[in-house]
Design a protein around this motif. Structure first.
Motif, PDB file in Angstrom:
ATOM      1  N   ASP A 247      29.462  68.512  14.030  1.00  0.00           N
ATOM      2  CA  ASP A 247      30.447  68.704  13.262  1.00  0.00           C
ATOM      3  C   ASP A 247      31.139  67.792  12.445  1.00  0.00           C
ATOM      4  N   ARG A 248      30.436  66.669  12.488  1.00  0.00           N
ATOM      5  CA  ARG A 248      31.273  65.151  11.765  1.00  0.00           C
ATOM      6  C   ARG A 248      31.428  65.288  10.406  1.00  0.00           C
ATOM      7  N   GLU A 249      30.349  65.707   9.824  1.00  0.00           N
ATOM      8  CA  GLU A 249      30.411  65.800   8.321  1.00  0.00           C
ATOM      9  C   GLU A 249      31.317  67.029   7.714  1.00  0.00           C
ATOM     10  N   MET A 250      31.376  68.043   8.580  1.00  0.00           N
ATOM     11  CA  MET A 250      32.373  69.203   8.241  1.00  0.00           C
ATOM     12  C   MET A 250      33.650  68.812   8.444  1.00  0.00           C
ATOM     13  N   LEU A 251      34.057  67.867   9.425  1.00  0.00           N
ATOM     14  CA  LEU A 251      35.377  67.612   9.694  1.00  0.00           C
ATOM     15  C   LEU A 251      35.871  66.514   8.771  1.00  0.00           C
ATOM     16  N   THR A 252      35.023  65.761   8.198  1.00  0.00           N
ATOM     17  CA  THR A 252      35.236  64.577   7.370  1.00  0.00           C
ATOM     18  C   THR A 252      35.252  65.279   5.640  1.00  0.00           C
ATOM     19  N   TRP A 253      34.484  66.330   5.494  1.00  0.00           N
ATOM     20  CA  TRP A 253      34.266  66.917   4.388  1.00  0.00           C
ATOM     21  C   TRP A 253      35.643  67.833   3.915  1.00  0.00           C
ATOM     22  N   ALA A 254      36.142  68.820   5.017  1.00  0.00           N
ATOM     23  CA  ALA A 254      37.248  69.705   4.842  1.00  0.00           C
ATOM     24  C   ALA A 254      38.481  68.923   4.397  1.00  0.00           C
ATOM     25  N   GLY A 255      39.361  69.667   3.930  1.00  0.00           N
ATOM     26  CA  GLY A 255      40.684  69.188   3.501  1.00  0.00           C
ATOM     27  C   GLY A 255      41.457  68.938   4.806  1.00  0.00           C
ATOM     28  N   ARG A 256      41.350  69.691   5.790  1.00  0.00           N
ATOM     29  CA  ARG A 256      41.668  69.349   7.156  1.00  0.00           C
ATOM     30  C   ARG A 256      40.828  69.545   8.207  1.00  0.00           C
ATOM     31  N   GLY A 257      40.379  68.536   8.827  1.00  0.00           N
ATOM     32  CA  GLY A 257      39.269  68.712   9.926  1.00  0.00           C
ATOM     33  C   GLY A 257      39.840  68.415  11.148  1.00  0.00           C
ATOM     34  N   VAL A 258      39.762  69.274  12.131  1.00  0.00           N
ATOM     35  CA  VAL A 258      40.439  69.235  13.569  1.00  0.00           C
ATOM     36  C   VAL A 258      39.202  69.180  14.541  1.00  0.00           C
ATOM     37  N   ALA A 259      39.502  68.217  15.442  1.00  0.00           N
ATOM     38  CA  ALA A 259      38.413  67.946  16.447  1.00  0.00           C
ATOM     39  C   ALA A 259      38.947  68.924  17.811  1.00  0.00           C
ATOM     40  N   MET A 260      38.000  69.468  18.593  1.00  0.00           N
ATOM     41  CA  MET A 260      38.725  69.970  19.756  1.00  0.00           C
ATOM     42  C   MET A 260      39.219  69.021  20.655  1.00  0.00           C
ATOM     43  N   GLY A 261      39.939  69.403  21.694  1.00  0.00           N
ATOM     44  CA  GLY A 261      40.315  68.517  22.688  1.00  0.00           C
ATOM     45  C   GLY A 261      39.097  67.515  23.484  1.00  0.00           C
ATOM     46  N   GLN A 262      38.249  68.345  23.965  1.00  0.00           N
ATOM     47  CA  GLN A 262      37.144  67.621  24.788  1.00  0.00           C
ATOM     48  C   GLN A 262      36.203  67.091  23.943  1.00  0.00           C
ATOM     49  N   SER A 263      36.043  66.942  22.817  1.00  0.00           N
ATOM     50  CA  SER A 263      35.110  66.185  21.855  1.00  0.00           C
ATOM     51  C   SER A 263      35.002  64.694  22.401  1.00  0.00           C
ATOM     52  N   ILE A 264      33.959  64.207  22.022  1.00  0.00           N
ATOM     53  CA  ILE A 264      33.513  63.031  22.156  1.00  0.00           C
ATOM     54  C   ILE A 264      34.183  61.872  21.246  1.00  0.00           C
ATOM     55  N   ASP A 265      34.659  60.844  21.368  1.00  0.00           N
ATOM     56  CA  ASP A 265      35.180  60.029  20.665  1.00  0.00           C
ATOM     57  C   ASP A 265      34.729  59.828  19.300  1.00  0.00           C
ATOM     58  N   GLU A 266      33.396  59.775  18.888  1.00  0.00           N
ATOM     59  CA  GLU A 266      32.917  59.531  17.786  1.00  0.00           C
ATOM     60  C   GLU A 266      33.128  60.923  17.012  1.00  0.00           C
ATOM     61  N   VAL A 267      33.438  62.077  17.604  1.00  0.00           N
ATOM     62  CA  VAL A 267      33.975  63.256  16.654  1.00  0.00           C
ATOM     63  C   VAL A 267      35.497  63.121  16.315  1.00  0.00           C
ATOM     64  N   LYS A 268      36.137  62.749  17.335  1.00  0.00           N
ATOM     65  CA  LYS A 268      37.659  62.671  17.282  1.00  0.00           C
ATOM     66  C   LYS A 268      37.976  61.637  16.200  1.00  0.00           C
ATOM     67  N   VAL A 269      37.172  60.378  16.131  1.00  0.00           N
ATOM     68  CA  VAL A 269      37.766  59.558  14.970  1.00  0.00           C
ATOM     69  C   VAL A 269      37.482  59.901  13.770  1.00  0.00           C
ATOM     70  N   VAL A 270      36.587  60.911  13.514  1.00  0.00           N
ATOM     71  CA  VAL A 270      36.591  61.037  11.982  1.00  0.00           C
ATOM     72  C   VAL A 270      37.444  62.492  11.494  1.00  0.00           C
ATOM     73  N   ALA A 271      38.092  63.088  12.726  1.00  0.00           N
ATOM     74  CA  ALA A 271      39.068  64.315  12.332  1.00  0.00           C
ATOM     75  C   ALA A 271      40.250  63.778  11.765  1.00  0.00           C
ATOM     76  N   ASP A 272      40.977  64.617  11.223  1.00  0.00           N
ATOM     77  CA  ASP A 272      42.394  64.515  10.753  1.00  0.00           C
ATOM     78  C   ASP A 272      43.649  64.730  11.955  1.00  0.00           C
ATOM     79  N   ASP A 273      42.774  65.475  13.121  1.00  0.00           N
ATOM     80  CA  ASP A 273      43.776  65.772  14.085  1.00  0.00           C
ATOM     81  C   ASP A 273      42.901  66.072  15.183  1.00  0.00           C
ATOM     82  N   VAL A 274      43.546  66.187  16.483  1.00  0.00           N
ATOM     83  CA  VAL A 274      42.774  66.612  17.737  1.00  0.00           C
ATOM     84  C   VAL A 274      43.725  67.779  18.003  1.00  0.00           C
ATOM     85  N   THR A 275      43.078  69.016  18.298  1.00  0.00           N
ATOM     86  CA  THR A 275      43.740  70.094  19.089  1.00  0.00           C
ATOM     87  C   THR A 275      43.561  70.197  20.707  1.00  0.00           C
TER      88      THR A 275
END
Length: 294
Positions: A247-275
């Protein structure tokens, strides 16, 4: 003309909501008695509020098409001709990005509108040289499942599995190949992929020793780009929610990319926010910010 509000800022509202499936819409809990493929009511309701507000709902997953239509059915979205459909004269079928962006289709009925294929043989042989006992799978839509060199662990692939020699599986262009070694770890696969380089391919390692290999430059973001182009929109109009490495490319590409709370750090770090996590209905929490609460 004055520019509109920036993605994620007050006054902005997503025109496209791109949702991963496993770990985002669906939560797997070891030993659970409830069917794994169940949309929790609060998530279902939040998605319908977004749809009623005019947002296009797009499923974006590493799954093959036959493993995604069941989820589309569970969502029970208003479709073309439905009494709830605000645009009955428009093709309002669901957009679905499958196989990590290699396949784009509309549903229902299932109509593939774009597909990317490639020669996976060099990459697969390189991985098998390091993990000779690994399982290999490639989608075969004609059978509603996969060609595999040996069966995958129960529940890991949707649809039927037809045991086939590796040379036949990768002897023709494919849209994606899955390599799985139940005896290895995800970290070992990450290290292997980095060491091999896997030239001319796109690869992603899952939660376990599971590697998806796709054509170079193809991922969920590239698939979603086809969707927004068709809709006359841009990435700035997209809210994307996901939890995995794919999901990393998708979260970086989107106007707002949100990682799920249980995501690993390398996913959270590319997201705009964490839910919130999937077990705490993170999709519903995020959608409530833009489409209100039920």
């Amino acid at each position: 003309m004055a520019a509109g509000p920036l993605p994620g800022q007050p006054g902005w509202q997503p025109k496209v909501v791109a949702l991963d499936i496993d770990g985002t819409l669906l939560a797997w809990v070891d030993g659970q008695t409830e069917d794994y493929e169940t949309i929790r009511p609060v998530v279902y309701d939040a998605i319908h509020r977004a749809r009623a507000a005019g947002a296009h709902i797009v499923l974006a997953s590493g799954r093959s098409p036959h493993g995604m239509t069941t989820i589309a059915d569970l969502l029970d979205l208003p479709l073309e001709g439905s009494p709830e459909d605000p645009t009955p004269d428009v093709d309002d079928r669901l957009w679905v990005v499958a196989a990590n962006g290699s396949i784009l289709f509309r549903y229902p009925p299932q109509e593939v509108v774009h597909e990317e294929t490639f020669d996976a043989a060099p990459a697969v042989r390189a991985v098998l040289a390091a993990h000779p006992n690994a399982r290999v799978a490639a989608e075969e839509r004609a059978i509603g499942g996969y060609l595999v060199n040996r069966e995958f662990p129960e529940g890991e692939l949707s649809g039927v599995q037809v045991v086939t020699p590796v040379d036949e599986i990768i002897g023709q262009p494919v849209n994606r190949v899955v390599i799985r070694d139940p005896e290895a770890t995800a970290d070992e696969f990450v290290e292997l992929a980095q060491r091999l380089g896997l030239d001319s391919t796109e690869y992603v390692v899952g939660w376990s020793a599971w590697m998806d290999i796709a054509p170079a430059g193809i991922n969920k973001a590239s698939g979603l780009q086809h969707v927004v182009d068709a809709l006359g929109l841009t990435a700035a109009d997209v809210l994307a929610i996901g939890d995995g490495r794919n999901d990393r490319e998708m979260l970086t590409w989107a106007g707002r990319g949100v990682a799920m709370g249980q995501s690993i750090d390398e996913v959270k770090v590319v997201a705009d926010d964490v839910t919130a996590s999937v077990l705490d209905d993170g999709v519903a929490v995020e959608l409530a910010r833009w489409f209100g609460e039920g």
